[in-house]
Design a protein around this motif. Structure first.
Motif, PDB file in Angstrom:
ATOM      1  N   ASP A   1       0.829  -1.204   0.000  1.00 52.11           N
ATOM      2  CA  ASP A   1       0.000   0.000   0.000  1.00 52.11           C
ATOM      3  C   ASP A   1       0.860   1.250   0.000  1.00 52.11           C
ATOM      4  O   ASP A   1       1.539   1.547   0.984  1.00 52.11           O
ATOM      5  CB  ASP A   1      -0.926   0.001   1.221  1.00 52.11           C
ATOM      6  N   GLU A   2       0.837   1.985  -1.094  1.00 46.75           N
ATOM      7  CA  GLU A   2       1.629   3.210  -1.210  1.00 46.75           C
ATOM      8  C   GLU A   2       0.861   4.443  -0.760  1.00 46.75           C
ATOM      9  O   GLU A   2       1.365   5.556  -0.826  1.00 46.75           O
ATOM     10  CB  GLU A   2       2.103   3.382  -2.656  1.00 46.75           C
ATOM     11  N   GLN A   3      -0.384   4.247  -0.324  1.00 46.00           N
ATOM     12  CA  GLN A   3      -1.207   5.383   0.070  1.00 46.00           C
ATOM     13  C   GLN A   3      -1.082   5.720   1.548  1.00 46.00           C
ATOM     14  O   GLN A   3      -1.648   6.703   2.009  1.00 46.00           O
ATOM     15  CB  GLN A   3      -2.679   5.097  -0.255  1.00 46.00           C
ATOM     16  N   ILE A   4      -0.358   4.859   2.327  1.00 44.31           N
ATOM     17  CA  ILE A   4      -0.184   5.159   3.753  1.00 44.31           C
ATOM     18  C   ILE A   4       0.579   6.466   3.896  1.00 44.31           C
ATOM     19  O   ILE A   4       1.641   6.649   3.310  1.00 44.31           O
ATOM     20  CB  ILE A   4       0.555   4.019   4.467  1.00 44.31           C
ATOM     21  N   ASP A   5       0.022   7.365   4.641  1.00 45.12           N
ATOM     22  CA  ASP A   5       0.580   8.710   4.775  1.00 45.12           C
ATOM     23  C   ASP A   5       1.763   8.708   5.736  1.00 45.12           C
ATOM     24  O   ASP A   5       1.605   8.432   6.916  1.00 45.12           O
ATOM     25  CB  ASP A   5      -0.511   9.662   5.280  1.00 45.12           C
ATOM     26  N   LEU A   6       2.928   9.007   5.200  1.00 43.53           N
ATOM     27  CA  LEU A   6       4.123   9.090   6.042  1.00 43.53           C
ATOM     28  C   LEU A   6       4.586  10.537   6.203  1.00 43.53           C
ATOM     29  O   LEU A   6       5.704  10.794   6.628  1.00 43.53           O
ATOM     30  CB  LEU A   6       5.253   8.252   5.419  1.00 43.53           C
ATOM     31  N   THR A   7       3.736  11.495   5.880  1.00 43.81           N
ATOM     32  CA  THR A   7       4.151  12.893   5.904  1.00 43.81           C
ATOM     33  C   THR A   7       4.275  13.443   7.315  1.00 43.81           C
ATOM     34  O   THR A   7       4.692  14.576   7.487  1.00 43.81           O
ATOM     35  CB  THR A   7       3.152  13.761   5.117  1.00 43.81           C
ATOM     36  N   PHE A   8       3.906  12.628   8.340  1.00 41.13           N
ATOM     37  CA  PHE A   8       4.071  13.121   9.708  1.00 41.13           C
ATOM     38  C   PHE A   8       5.538  13.141  10.121  1.00 41.13           C
ATOM     39  O   PHE A   8       5.867  13.607  11.193  1.00 41.13           O
ATOM     40  CB  PHE A   8       3.261  12.273  10.696  1.00 41.13           C
ATOM     41  N   THR A   9       6.426  12.591   9.285  1.00 40.49           N
ATOM     42  CA  THR A   9       7.851  12.624   9.590  1.00 40.49           C
ATOM     43  C   THR A   9       8.396  13.995   9.217  1.00 40.49           C
ATOM     44  O   THR A   9       8.642  14.274   8.052  1.00 40.49           O
ATOM     45  CB  THR A   9       8.594  11.516   8.819  1.00 40.49           C
ATOM     46  N   VAL A  10       8.544  14.847  10.197  1.00 38.49           N
ATOM     47  CA  VAL A  10       9.040  16.206   9.959  1.00 38.49           C
ATOM     48  C   VAL A  10      10.115  16.514  10.987  1.00 38.49           C
ATOM     49  O   VAL A  10      10.290  15.803  11.962  1.00 38.49           O
ATOM     50  CB  VAL A  10       7.903  17.249  10.052  1.00 38.49           C
ATOM     51  N   ASP A  11      10.828  17.601  10.757  1.00 39.49           N
ATOM     52  CA  ASP A  11      11.892  18.014  11.684  1.00 39.49           C
ATOM     53  C   ASP A  11      11.344  19.092  12.612  1.00 39.49           C
ATOM     54  O   ASP A  11      11.186  20.238  12.225  1.00 39.49           O
ATOM     55  CB  ASP A  11      13.085  18.544  10.880  1.00 39.49           C
ATOM     56  N   THR A  12      11.057  18.701  13.860  1.00 35.48           N
ATOM     57  CA  THR A  12      10.539  19.656  14.838  1.00 35.48           C
ATOM     58  C   THR A  12      11.661  20.361  15.586  1.00 35.48           C
ATOM     59  O   THR A  12      11.404  21.316  16.311  1.00 35.48           O
ATOM     60  CB  THR A  12       9.663  18.942  15.885  1.00 35.48           C
ATOM     61  N   GLY A  13      12.888  19.827  15.442  1.00 33.51           N
ATOM     62  CA  GLY A  13      14.010  20.368  16.195  1.00 33.51           C
ATOM     63  C   GLY A  13      14.329  19.572  17.438  1.00 33.51           C
ATOM     64  O   GLY A  13      15.229  19.924  18.197  1.00 33.51           O
TER      65      GLY A  13
END
Length: 198
Positions: A65-77
């Motif tokens: 499944d390529e639709q799983i959203d992984l965009t929560f991986t961000v740099d918060t510091g």
């Protein structure tokens, strides 16, 4: 003009999409070879040739499944804040798929090599790799590579608590991150080579 006959990768993509649609519509327990075959416009024999059991068919569909959203991986510091965001995103995915995961755990043979890796860990490096790299760049982690089992601990703990206790709260995630994951990652990243090898 005869209909286009799908083969190979094109047919498999259509089948896997139909599997995911059937699981979303009817739940894991009510997903059947018949329903998937009808939705994909193919025959049951085509499915049985690829996957001996429904569990393996569903597992393949979810792993692809390529639709799983992984965009929560961000740099918060902050390593802790990055991990909190990642685990919250993972929690939301597990909440949505909880019935399916429970069904798969019941149906799959624990002795079948690799099924757990395919189901739970195939994207760990995609999600946690950037978090670890960012933490190293900030000086929060040492230079030693994190062994795969150490890197898998956040998802393993999240999966355990979700399946055993139900929905995991933000406070639960914060406690997991602060008392277990961050100390483990720091220790492993600053340990001599081989110290955490299995």
């Amino acid at each position: 003009m005869p209909a286009h006959r799908r083969r190979g990768a094109e047919l498999e993509r259509a089948i896997l999409a139909a599997v995911r649609d059937q699981v979303d519509r009817h739940g894991y327990a009510n997903t059947t070879y018949e329903g998937v075959a009808a939705a994909a416009g193919t025959g049951k024999a085509v499915l049985y040739r690829r996957w001996a059991t429904k569990a393996h068919m569903v597992l393949a569909a979810m792993a692809a499944d390529e639709q799983i959203d992984l965009t929560f991986t961000v740099d918060t510091g902050s390593l802790a804040d990055d991990l909190n965001l990642a685990l919250r995103g993972g929690r939301d995915i597990l909440d949505h798929r909880r019935e399916m995961v429970v069904g798969l755990l019941a149906d799959l043979d624990p002795g079948d090599p690799g099924w757990g890796q395919s189901l739970f860990s195939n994207r760990i490096s995609v999600v946690l790799g950037p978090i670890v790299d960012q933490a190293r760049a900030r000086g929060e982690l040492g230079d030693a590579p994190l062994p795969p089992r150490v890197l898998a601990v956040p998802l393993t703990m999240l999966r355990h608590d979700t399946l055993v206790y139900g929905r995991v709260s933000d406070d639960d995630i914060a406690e997991i991150v602060s008392t277990c994951i961050v100390p483990l990652f720091i220790t492993a990243s600053r340990s001599p080579a081989g110290a955490f090898d299995s």
